[in-house]
Motif scaffolding. Structure first.
Motif, mmCIF file in Angstrom:
data_model
loop_
_atom_site.group_PDB
_atom_site.id
_atom_site.type_symbol
_atom_site.label_atom_id
_atom_site.label_comp_id
_atom_site.label_asym_id
_atom_site.label_seq_id
_atom_site.Cartn_x
_atom_site.Cartn_y
_atom_site.Cartn_z
ATOM 1 N N THR A 1 4.029 -1.239 1.573
ATOM 2 C CA THR A 1 3.426 -0.582 2.728
ATOM 3 C C THR A 1 2.676 0.693 2.351
ATOM 4 O OG1 THR A 1 5.541 0.541 3.181
ATOM 5 C CG2 THR A 1 5.129 -1.533 4.327
ATOM 6 N N ALA A 2 2.662 1.062 1.061
ATOM 7 C CA ALA A 2 1.907 2.231 0.586
ATOM 8 C C ALA A 2 1.864 2.170 -0.937
ATOM 9 C CB ALA A 2 2.546 3.533 1.054
ATOM 10 N N ALA A 3 0.932 2.922 -1.539
ATOM 11 C CA ALA A 3 0.829 2.935 -3.000
ATOM 12 C C ALA A 3 0.197 4.247 -3.461
ATOM 13 C CB ALA A 3 0.004 1.750 -3.504
ATOM 14 N N VAL A 4 0.580 4.674 -4.676
ATOM 15 C CA VAL A 4 0.001 5.846 -5.336
ATOM 16 C C VAL A 4 -0.438 5.430 -6.735
ATOM 17 C CG1 VAL A 4 0.511 8.083 -6.379
ATOM 18 C CG2 VAL A 4 1.271 7.610 -4.039
ATOM 19 N N VAL A 5 -1.680 5.773 -7.101
ATOM 20 C CA VAL A 5 -2.233 5.464 -8.418
ATOM 21 C C VAL A 5 -2.582 6.779 -9.099
ATOM 22 C CG1 VAL A 5 -4.071 4.302 -9.679
ATOM 23 C CG2 VAL A 5 -3.117 3.247 -7.605
ATOM 24 N N LEU A 6 -1.900 7.092 -10.185
ATOM 25 C CA LEU A 6 -2.090 8.336 -10.923
ATOM 26 C C LEU A 6 -2.867 8.039 -12.207
ATOM 27 C CD1 LEU A 6 1.609 9.573 -10.614
ATOM 28 C CD2 LEU A 6 -0.319 10.332 -9.209
ATOM 29 N N ALA A 7 -4.078 8.544 -12.310
ATOM 30 C CA ALA A 7 -4.908 8.371 -13.511
ATOM 31 C C ALA A 7 -5.018 6.902 -13.903
ATOM 32 C CB ALA A 7 -4.342 9.194 -14.668
ATOM 33 N N GLY A 8 -5.247 6.040 -12.912
ATOM 34 C CA GLY A 8 -5.334 4.606 -13.176
ATOM 35 C C GLY A 8 -6.718 4.059 -12.912
ATOM 36 N N ARG A 9 -6.890 2.781 -13.215
ATOM 37 C CA ARG A 9 -8.159 2.101 -12.983
ATOM 38 C C ARG A 9 -7.870 0.636 -12.718
ATOM 39 N NH1 ARG A 9 -11.574 1.007 -18.402
ATOM 40 N NH2 ARG A 9 -12.618 -0.306 -16.860
ATOM 41 N N GLN A 10 -8.845 -0.074 -12.190
ATOM 42 C CA GLN A 10 -8.683 -1.500 -11.918
ATOM 43 C C GLN A 10 -9.140 -2.285 -13.132
ATOM 44 O OE1 GLN A 10 -10.840 -2.988 -8.539
ATOM 45 N NE2 GLN A 10 -9.461 -4.712 -8.247
ATOM 46 N N VAL A 11 -8.226 -3.030 -13.744
ATOM 47 C CA VAL A 11 -8.520 -3.824 -14.928
ATOM 48 C C VAL A 11 -8.121 -5.275 -14.715
ATOM 49 C CG1 VAL A 11 -7.926 -4.202 -17.359
ATOM 50 C CG2 VAL A 11 -8.332 -1.882 -16.528
ATOM 51 N N LEU A 12 -6.965 -5.519 -14.122
ATOM 52 C CA LEU A 12 -6.475 -6.880 -13.964
ATOM 53 C C LEU A 12 -7.372 -7.659 -13.008
ATOM 54 C CD1 LEU A 12 -2.624 -6.268 -13.754
ATOM 55 C CD2 LEU A 12 -4.060 -6.641 -15.755
ATOM 56 N N PRO A 13 -7.554 -8.958 -13.265
ATOM 57 C CA PRO A 13 -8.439 -9.755 -12.410
ATOM 58 C C PRO A 13 -7.871 -9.929 -11.014
ATOM 59 C CG PRO A 13 -7.283 -11.155 -13.982
ATOM 60 C CD PRO A 13 -6.988 -9.742 -14.377
ATOM 61 N N GLY A 14 -8.769 -10.059 -10.038
ATOM 62 C CA GLY A 14 -8.342 -10.290 -8.660
ATOM 63 C C GLY A 14 -8.890 -9.233 -7.724
ATOM 64 N N THR A 15 -9.164 -9.641 -6.484
ATOM 65 C CA THR A 15 -9.631 -8.710 -5.458
ATOM 66 C C THR A 15 -8.464 -8.274 -4.594
ATOM 67 O OG1 THR A 15 -10.142 -10.576 -4.015
ATOM 68 C CG2 THR A 15 -11.927 -9.750 -5.405
ATOM 69 N N PHE A 16 -8.636 -7.168 -3.889
ATOM 70 C CA PHE A 16 -7.578 -6.657 -3.029
ATOM 71 C C PHE A 16 -7.384 -7.608 -1.849
ATOM 72 C CE2 PHE A 16 -9.187 -2.898 -5.249
ATOM 73 C CZ PHE A 16 -7.988 -2.429 -5.779
ATOM 74 N N THR A 17 -6.138 -8.003 -1.634
ATOM 75 C CA THR A 17 -5.832 -8.985 -0.615
ATOM 76 C C THR A 17 -4.607 -8.565 0.175
ATOM 77 O OG1 THR A 17 -4.412 -10.256 -2.113
ATOM 78 C CG2 THR A 17 -6.746 -10.874 -2.031
ATOM 79 N N GLY A 18 -4.362 -9.285 1.279
ATOM 80 C CA GLY A 18 -3.149 -9.070 2.049
ATOM 81 C C GLY A 18 -3.290 -7.982 3.083
ATOM 82 N N PRO A 19 -2.167 -7.622 3.733
ATOM 83 C CA PRO A 19 -2.194 -6.617 4.792
ATOM 84 C C PRO A 19 -2.688 -5.265 4.283
ATOM 85 C CG PRO A 19 -0.104 -7.808 4.765
ATOM 86 C CD PRO A 19 -0.822 -8.179 3.515
ATOM 87 N N ALA A 20 -3.415 -4.555 5.134
ATOM 88 C CA ALA A 20 -3.899 -3.223 4.771
ATOM 89 C C ALA A 20 -2.743 -2.257 4.584
ATOM 90 C CB ALA A 20 -4.848 -2.704 5.849
ATOM 91 N N LEU A 21 -2.893 -1.321 3.660
ATOM 92 C CA LEU A 21 -1.904 -0.274 3.444
ATOM 93 C C LEU A 21 -2.606 0.947 2.872
ATOM 94 C CD1 LEU A 21 0.265 -0.968 0.252
ATOM 95 C CD2 LEU A 21 -1.981 -1.896 0.626
ATOM 96 N N PRO A 22 -2.089 2.152 3.110
ATOM 97 C CA PRO A 22 -2.730 3.355 2.579
ATOM 98 C C PRO A 22 -2.472 3.508 1.082
ATOM 99 C CG PRO A 22 -0.734 3.936 3.763
ATOM 100 C CD PRO A 22 -0.933 2.464 3.972
ATOM 101 N N VAL A 23 -3.495 3.966 0.357
ATOM 102 C CA VAL A 23 -3.402 4.161 -1.085
ATOM 103 C C VAL A 23 -3.906 5.559 -1.420
ATOM 104 C CG1 VAL A 23 -4.026 3.287 -3.367
ATOM 105 C CG2 VAL A 23 -3.870 1.701 -1.428
ATOM 106 N N LEU A 24 -3.120 6.308 -2.175
ATOM 107 C CA LEU A 24 -3.521 7.631 -2.662
ATOM 108 C C LEU A 24 -3.802 7.552 -4.150
ATOM 109 C CD1 LEU A 24 -3.859 10.735 -2.353
ATOM 110 C CD2 LEU A 24 -1.405 10.931 -2.853
ATOM 111 N N PHE A 25 -5.005 7.945 -4.548
ATOM 112 C CA PHE A 25 -5.377 8.070 -5.956
ATOM 113 C C PHE A 25 -5.327 9.548 -6.338
ATOM 114 C CE2 PHE A 25 -7.177 4.072 -4.722
ATOM 115 C CZ PHE A 25 -7.248 3.289 -5.871
ATOM 116 N N VAL A 26 -4.876 9.830 -7.550
ATOM 117 C CA VAL A 26 -4.909 11.186 -8.110
ATOM 118 C C VAL A 26 -5.531 11.073 -9.494
ATOM 119 C CG1 VAL A 26 -3.593 13.215 -8.792
ATOM 120 C CG2 VAL A 26 -2.812 11.829 -6.845
ATOM 121 N N HIS A 27 -6.581 11.872 -9.764
ATOM 122 C CA HIS A 27 -7.269 11.726 -11.055
ATOM 123 C C HIS A 27 -7.868 13.062 -11.499
ATOM 124 C CE1 HIS A 27 -8.537 8.086 -13.483
ATOM 125 N NE2 HIS A 27 -8.894 9.110 -14.231
#
Length: 308
Positions: free
Chosen positions: A206-232
């Motif tokens: 139901t939520a996610a935090v990405v710290l100094a990350g990037r999108q590398v793995l194959p696949g598009t964002f799917t499923g129910p919407a949820l808030p995401v916080l990026f920190v970089h």
């Protein structure tokens, strides 16, 4: 998966420099403790305040810190994927407490992040951090391609942690909020977290935090919407800021990017550490407890690009 896809994945991860040389040799030395406080929290150490917080309620996160306990669990996903997991959790209070599964960076270990993970637990969250079998510090068979398997590993750990809510005699029995669970990760762990939102989507999140990350793995964002916080950090030479912002832009759901103008790939202490710890804690309070006050504090932060 075809050879070309694997080759592209390896090239993409190696291009980040993601805390490893990307060679076939195992890492010889652990990286600096990313997002660890200047005084790391030892296992089973109490918070400075010993006063018990009242039971949390929806719409309001706990207002006082909890004592924190730490335990290690011998989890696994099948016979060939051991996932020893460190859990930080409130020692007092009945809960229910939201659950966060945290993924470490390449050649790191869960304990490297004790400073920030204990801070989250102190605020009223149960945090489970597995050590991945082929990308953590000290493994004999380091393999960056194993990032492909880590989103499923993290989901398995989440399943096993949530099961403790119904296990007689367990310290977490009846204390877990199974409806409010989240994923977070740093660097390669951020790649893992984004994988849990795309090709390996875990729809319990139901939520996610990405710290100094990037999108590398194959696949598009799917499923129910949820808030995401990026920190970089803008000065990140391991995972470029532009790559982190590209991942932020690709997320189709409510999201925010907290930019650290003077930070690199790791934040070890001082004002930047406190900024990241406070901002992510407010994000969890808002997204997992529904605490509107925490959401307003987060929105007022400098260098936050948000569409929450």
């Amino acid at each position: 998966m075809g050879r070309r896809t694997v080759a592209l994945l390896l090239a993409a991860v190696c291009a980040t420099g993601a805390l490893t040389s990307c060679s076939a040799e195992p890492a010889r030395e652990a990286p600096p403790s990313p997002l660890a406080s200047a005084e790391p929290v030892p296992e089973s150490s109490p918070a400075p305040t010993l006063e018990s917080s009242p039971a949390p309620t929806r719409g309001r996160a706990p207002s006082r810190p909890f004592e924190v306990e730490t335990r290690k669990l011998k989890l696994s996903r099948g016979n060939d994927r051991p996932l020893p997991t460190t859990v930080w959790y409130p020692a007092t209070g009945d809960g229910p407490f939201p659950v966060v599964v945290f993924s470490h960076g390449l050649t790191a270990r869960p304990g490297d992040y004790a400073g920030i993970l204990a801070r989250w637990a102190r605020a009223g969250f149960v945090v489970a951090a597995p050590a991945y079998p082929h990308t953590s510090a000290g493994v004999a068979d380091f393999n960056v391609i194993d990032l492909l398997n880590q989103p499923a590993d993290a989901s398995s750990v989440l399943t096993q942690i949530l099961a403790l809510d119904g296990e007689a005699g367990d310290p977490l029995r009846g204390r877990l909020d199974r409806d409010h669970v989240a994923a977070a990760g740093h660097s390669g762990g951020g790649v893992t977290t984004l994988g849990m939102l795309s090709g390996n989507r875990d729809e319990r999140l139901t939520a996610a935090v990405v710290l100094a990350g990037r999108q590398v793995l194959p696949g598009t964002f799917t499923g129910p919407a949820l808030p995401v916080l990026f920190v970089h950090g803008e000065l990140d030479q391991t995972v470029r800021y532009a790559d982190g912002r590209a991942a932020f832009s690709a997320v189709p759901w409510p999201k925010a990017l907290l930019t650290l103008p003077d930070a690199g790939h790791v934040v070890t202490s001082g004002e930047e550490f406190d900024l990241v710890a406070d901002a992510t804690t407010d994000f969890w309070r808002w997204s997992l407890y529904g605490d509107a006050g925490a959401g307003r504090r987060l929105e007022r932060r400098d260098n936050l690009d948000s569409d929450f």
